[in-house]
Scaffold this active site. Structure first.
Site: not given
Lengths: 264, 396
Positions: B326, B292, B162
């Site tokens: 996400h 994040h 990620c």
């Protein structure tokens, strides 16, 4: 534009090639290469739980990386890392796809976190304690060249000492038929912006559209042509010969790498 | 570092195709998350699916690349005149002087997941029309982008889970500084697949609700998909005042655990500090942090500690994953574009779905409109990989 660095340490593992120092006679043509199956050592640096969970790509990465860094007399935690692989953990990928094709799709947590392309990079940092940056790359058949260009860019742009690791392992069937890589092969290079005592050779790389050089030894040439990480073998042969040498390595289609090696 | 200019950029996610729709969704606080209806997935979770991906048709000469991930890539490249800008850059610099750096975590793995449902009953072979290299392989989205534009310079996929499409900015910066290329197409593309949905489910990290980053009652993430791109060039002498610049990048590794962050956010803190150092900025120079903020218990706790340790509690921050989900390997690129929109439009986007922030940070529950000069974006991932980026307006 030419990018240059000094090679301070080399790691090598592949069929019939058990380490950089043990492979010199094969790389210089003094002894034929016998393509015995690659032997992957157990990663002693990893904690027991992680060691159990580590697949071939992790074992290969740790083995070639540590060989190169130990040869250079450096500490892994001090080096930026570039990991380049044409695929990840093939066995793990197959197991996940097989399970997802059934009615019971409950794959295991370990399988899942081992499915990321940066699995080997993650285990590397856990094993060595390296908190430095890690570039984790894939460029299919061009992965060796992509790793080399990223590593040289770090050396040149950021004046950094870098370990570059290009590693590939095999998929099981049925994926192996779609992507035939038949054994594990890895190369690691420690690259430095300055010439130190442990420097083996200077390397200079630029882009070219000239044709790629082939290797004279049929076994080595077969490895070079069939495993992406082994596209770097001509470079290693040149360093082993300890002569000035120029060669062209395969990279992306008609875009290739012109490489000059000068022994130190 | 010498700043780099994001001369063009674009994003496509579940909140919109292109910049105009994306900005409108942020302004209207609209989420793209909805109950998961992807493929045959039977999970009680929300996803941020991009509408119309299946209808995208690749050009005939690129048919070998056909898979959901590359369709999403093309959909993204077609927005905001981005493809035209790349063609202009090719005319200016030459096809070999422009690099391609794309972040993805799963690339076209969905194609292989589907192929495994159609294995030959006797031999176990995959269907004959399955092409591994240009679909499943991690590189295929960068290869597709390269072929879509006819670029012949360096091309690579960065795949560090990620953090992937944040780290492309760092790799492109280095290669531009080293002089091997004059410009770079950077971006992130990740699309829905069964591996990530069932994988995060196996870790107990999928929320049954639309994810609530930094909320006291957060219980996991919602997966989304996105394609985001930027064209990086060296800045010319005269830039528009609202031009967006890359000012700093910071990268680190946790060296801690494969799927849990360092509990104190040590690696995250190092990445943010390195980005500030490279930009020559102090924490007080940052007007907004795009966190994040995945809405997992451990990520938000660790990141919150790292941000507080470096910035104190006064810097406005939010996670935009309550809107987009996400988007994994595309998150860094998507959130870089959201940061660019924040800078150009003076908008600090609120974190959606969050009711009570479980943090001492100035976590935005409402949008704020104010001048924004410099922003920081965080992207972290499995394997303990961390990347922070700093962007700023040209007039500061």
């Amino acid at each position: 534009m030419t990018l240059s660095a000094y090679i301070e340490g080399i790691g090598l593992l592949g069929p019939g090639l058990t380490g950089w120092s043990g492979s010199q006679a094969m790389l210089t043509g003094q002894r034929p290469c016998q393509p015995d199956k690659t032997v992957l050592p157990s990663p002693a640096l990893l904690p027991a739980a992680e060691r159990r969970r580590s697949g071939a790509i992790v074992k290969l990465t740790l083995a070639v990386g540590l060989e190169a860094i130990n040869a250079a007399g450096l500490n892994a935690a001090d080096l930026a890392c570039v990991f380049s692989a044409s695929g990840g953990d093939g066995e793990n990928c197959h197991a996940i796809c097989e399970m997802l094709a059934t009615d019971d799709r409950q794959i295991s947590p370990t399988r899942f976190h081992n499915s990321v392309h940066n699995t080997a990079a993650g285990y590397w940092s856990i094993a060595t304690g390296a908190m430095s940056s890690a570039s984790v790359l894939c460029a299919f058949d061009a992965s060796f060249g992509a790793g080399l260009l990223e590593a040289l860019s770090q050396v040149v742009a950021d004046d950094a000492r870098v370990v570059m690791l290009a590693c590939d392992t095999a998929y099981p069937e049925p994926l192996n038929s779609a992507r035939p890589i038949n054994d594990a092969f890895g190369i690691a290079l420690v690259l430095s912006p300055v010439q130190s005592e442990q420097a083996l050779a200077k390397i200079s790389v630029s882009l070219t559209d000239a044709r790629a050089d082939l290797l004279e030894d049929a076994t080595l040439e077969s490895l070079r042509a069939s495993i992406p990480a082994a596209r770097g073998l001509p470079l290693l042969c040149a360093v082993a010969m300890r002569n000035d040498a120029c060669m062209v390595l395969d990279y992306l289609g008609d875009t290739r790498l012109s490489v000059a090696i000068t022994p130190c | 570092m010498n700043p780099l200019w994001l001369s063009h950029f674009t994003a496509t996610s579940s909140i919109g195709r292109g910049l105009e729709q994306t900005l409108a969704a942020l302004r209207e606080r609209r989420t793209g998350l909805a109950p998961c209806a992807f493929d045959t997935v039977e999970l009680a979770t929300f996803t941020g699916e991009v509408a119309g991906v299946d209808e995208v048709q690749l050009p005939a000469h690129l048919a070998r690349f056909d898979c959901r991930n590359n369709r999403l890539a093309q959909l993204g490249l077609m927005q905001d005149g981005f493809a035209g800008a790349v063609h202009e850059a090719i005319a200016k610099y030459g096809a070999q002087r422009i690099g391609v750096f794309i972040g993805t975590s799963t690339s076209g793995i969905l194609q292989t997941e589907l192929a495994y449902r159609q294995r030959d009953a006797e031999t176990g072979a995959l269907p004959v029309d399955f092409i591994y290299g240009t679909t499943h392989n991690t590189f295929s989205v960068a290869d597709f982008t390269r072929c879509y534009f006819g670029l012949t310079g360096p091309a690579v996929v960065v795949s560090s889970a990620c953090s992937s499409s944040a780290k492309v900015f760092a790799s492109a910066r280095r290669m531009m500084k080293a002089g091997l290329i004059e410009a770079a197409v950077v971006g992130g593309v990740d699309s829905l697949c069964l591996t990530t949905l069932y994988g995060f489910n196996s870790l107990g990290l999928l929320s049954g609700q639309a994810c609530r980053p930094y909320d006291a009652e957060r219980n996991g993430l919602s997966i989304g998909e996105a394609a985001a791109f930027a064209l990086l060039e060296h800045p010319p002498k005269n830039l528009c005042s609202d031009a967006v610049l890359l000012l700093g990048t910071g990268e680190s590794s946790d060296a801690y655990h494969m799927s849990s962050p360092h509990p104190d956010g040590l690696g995250a803190r190092m990445a943010m500090q390195d980005a500030l150092n490279m930009a020559g900025l102090a924490p007080s120079d940052i007007d907004y942090i795009n966190l994040h903020g995945t809405a997992t218990l451990s990520n938000d706790a660790a990141e919150g500690l790292a941000v507080a340790a470096l910035f104190g509690n006064g810097t406005p921050c939010s996670s935009t994953k309550g809107a987009t989900g996400h988007t994994l390997g595309a998150a860094g690129g998507l959130e870089a574009v959201i940061c660019a929109l924040a800078l150009q439009n003076g908008l600090l986007p609120a974190g959606l779905n969050t009711q009570q922030a479980d943090s001492s940070l100035d976590y935005l529950l409402e949008n704020r409109e104010q001048p924004v000069a410099r922003v920081l974006s965080n992207s972290f991932g499995f394997g303990g990989t961390n990347c922070s980026l700093i962007f700023g307006r040209a007039d500061h």
